[in-house]
Design an enzyme around this catalytic site. Structure first.
Site, PDB file in Angstrom:
ATOM      1  N   GLY A  79     -22.081  -5.735 -42.029  1.00 10.67           N
ATOM      2  CA  GLY A  79     -21.283  -4.561 -42.419  1.00 10.67           C
ATOM      3  C   GLY A  79     -21.355  -3.487 -41.343  1.00 10.67           C
ATOM      4  O   GLY A  79     -20.324  -2.971 -40.882  1.00 10.67           O
ATOM      5  N   HIS A  80     -22.571  -3.179 -40.908  1.00  9.97           N
ATOM      6  CA  HIS A  80     -22.731  -2.204 -39.831  1.00  9.97           C
ATOM      7  C   HIS A  80     -22.033  -2.695 -38.559  1.00  9.97           C
ATOM      8  O   HIS A  80     -21.383  -1.927 -37.854  1.00  9.97           O
ATOM      9  CB  HIS A  80     -24.211  -1.999 -39.498  1.00  9.97           C
ATOM     10  CG  HIS A  80     -25.043  -1.453 -40.622  1.00  9.97           C
ATOM     11  ND1 HIS A  80     -26.001  -2.199 -41.257  1.00  9.97           N
ATOM     12  CD2 HIS A  80     -25.071  -0.237 -41.205  1.00  9.97           C
ATOM     13  CE1 HIS A  80     -26.585  -1.470 -42.184  1.00  9.97           C
ATOM     14  NE2 HIS A  80     -26.044  -0.274 -42.185  1.00  9.97           N
TER      15      HIS A  80
HETATM   16  P1  AMP Z   1     -26.241   2.771 -44.144  1.00 14.14           P
HETATM   17  O1  AMP Z   1     -27.078   2.224 -43.048  1.00 14.14           O
HETATM   18  O2  AMP Z   1     -26.409   2.055 -45.445  1.00 14.14           O
HETATM   19  O3  AMP Z   1     -26.339   4.273 -44.266  1.00 14.14           O
HETATM   20  O4  AMP Z   1     -24.745   2.487 -43.735  1.00 14.14           O
HETATM   21  C1  AMP Z   1     -24.227   2.924 -42.507  1.00 14.14           C
HETATM   22  C2  AMP Z   1     -22.745   2.698 -42.494  1.00 14.14           C
HETATM   23  O5  AMP Z   1     -22.472   1.317 -42.685  1.00 14.14           O
HETATM   24  C3  AMP Z   1     -22.023   3.444 -43.627  1.00 14.14           C
HETATM   25  O6  AMP Z   1     -20.795   3.952 -43.126  1.00 14.14           O
HETATM   26  C4  AMP Z   1     -21.788   2.350 -44.636  1.00 14.14           C
HETATM   27  O7  AMP Z   1     -20.669   2.596 -45.461  1.00 14.14           O
HETATM   28  C5  AMP Z   1     -21.545   1.170 -43.723  1.00 14.14           C
HETATM   29  N1  AMP Z   1     -21.749  -0.076 -44.463  1.00 14.14           N
HETATM   30  C6  AMP Z   1     -22.857  -0.429 -45.156  1.00 14.14           C
HETATM   31  N2  AMP Z   1     -22.666  -1.615 -45.771  1.00 14.14           N
HETATM   32  C7  AMP Z   1     -21.406  -2.009 -45.450  1.00 14.14           C
HETATM   33  C8  AMP Z   1     -20.616  -3.150 -45.793  1.00 14.14           C
HETATM   34  N3  AMP Z   1     -21.073  -4.122 -46.579  1.00 14.14           N
HETATM   35  N4  AMP Z   1     -19.362  -3.233 -45.279  1.00 14.14           N
HETATM   36  C9  AMP Z   1     -18.886  -2.239 -44.486  1.00 14.14           C
HETATM   37  N5  AMP Z   1     -19.580  -1.146 -44.147  1.00 14.14           N
HETATM   38  C10 AMP Z   1     -20.828  -1.028 -44.615  1.00 14.14           C
END
Ligand code: AMP
Length: 309
Positions: A39-40
């Protein structure tokens, strides 16, 4: 595969960005809390496609956690994260030790009135405390804010700080955190920040579970149970698109399926995808069904959006 430059200090990160800009390059920025997954990496890929240079940040922001949440056990994997970012062609990674003026212990301090972690808090009687916050009034209410009232203030404040430090042209966010994406869009618009906000689609595991760093904290049983979220959302969307369904029915359907699947529902809401206001009548609307549910102690979020016929 060149390793990204790693910056721990604000001045060094800013100097790198300014140098890139002097050379006429555009900067794409991907803020994260680390423990990176596909996702990241989809955000990094989009940033690479749309900008000359990609900067990522890895920072577990204490102000978006409350005392009783998982700040202390949030998974970390610095070396692996840097390897992935190198492979993806990331030029620089910002990894500050802390972005706040800390009072007392660096592990997070005490709780403030709204339950968020205190970082150098005025409440703790420290005259040198961090005491400036950014908040978005209405979009930050409802959905995730109901059980995490401190969350968006922490997110908006840290994203503002990161934007001031990295000075990106564009910043990439995942629509898994749908409300967060909308709140940041609004903040950028309202405060005239010179950053283009890009929202990217949710990346899922092969079995449908939305990718999340928190998935690693699920027990084997809960990992299996958690599939009921994406299944319930897919079924609800199919139901709504195939035959006119009202919001209350969809909401109940999804909540019942998650409860039956072994989750503890935090919320299931059927809202307008722009305003995030609850919808009753769906026809012709851009609909978002958003979910948060606990499996064990792990809180997962997911959503689907679609145009109702
Ligand atoms: P985090 O590390 O959880 O704060 O996420 C960092 C970024 O990655 C944020 O913009 C999240 O929305 C994005 N993100 C996390 N999981 C996913 C996913 N499964 N698909 C797309 N983007 C994601």
């Amino acid at each position: 595969m060149a390793s990204p430059q790693v910056f721990k200090e604000v001045v060094d990160m800013r100097a790198f960005s300014r140098e890139q800009r002097r050379e006429g390059k555009t900067i794409g920025f991907v803020p994260t809390m680390g423990y990176l997954h596909e996702g990241h990496m989809s955000l990094v890929q989009a940033a690479r496609q749309q900008c000359d240079v990609v900067v990522a940040s890895i920072y577990i922001n204490p102000t978006q956690f409350s005392k009783n949440e998982d700040f202390g056990v949030y998974p970390r994997s610095e070396a692996e994260d840097l390897r992935k970012l190198a492979e993806a062609g990331c030029a620089a990674v910002f990894m500050p030790a802390s972005l706040y003026h800390q009072s007392g212990s660096s592990s997070g301090g005490s709780s403030s009135a709204d339950g968020s972690m205190v970082v150098g808090a005025a409440e703790a009687g420290d005259p040198d405390a961090h005491e400036t916050w950014v908040s978005v009034d209405h979009l930050s209410q409802g959905l995730c804010a109901k059980s995490r009232p401190h969350f968006f203030k922490g997110v908006c404040t840290v994203v503002t700080k990161l934007f001031h430090i990295v000075e990106p042209d564009a910043a990439f966010f995942g629509r898994k955190d749908y409300q967060q994406w909308r709140v940041i869009e609004r903040m950028v618009r309202d405060l005239d920040m010179a950053v283009r906000v890009v929202g990217m689609p949710i990346q899922r595991e092969a079995d449908g579970l939305a990718m999340s760093s928190r998935n690693a904290m699920l027990s084997t049983e809960d990992r299996q149970r958690s599939l009921c979220i994406s299944r319930a959302l897919t079924e609800a969307r199919e139901h709504a698109v195939a035959q006119a369904a009202d919001a209350a029915t969809l909401q109940q359907q999804v909540a019942a399926a998650i409860a039956a699947g072994g989750g503890r529902v935090d919320y299931v809401e059927v809202v307008d995808a722009q305003s995030l206001q609850p919808l009753q009548e769906l026809p012709g609307r851009q609909v978002l069904i958003a979910v948060a549910a606990f499996f064990g102690k792990v809180r997962l979020i997911d959503n689907v959006d679609f145009e109702a016929p």
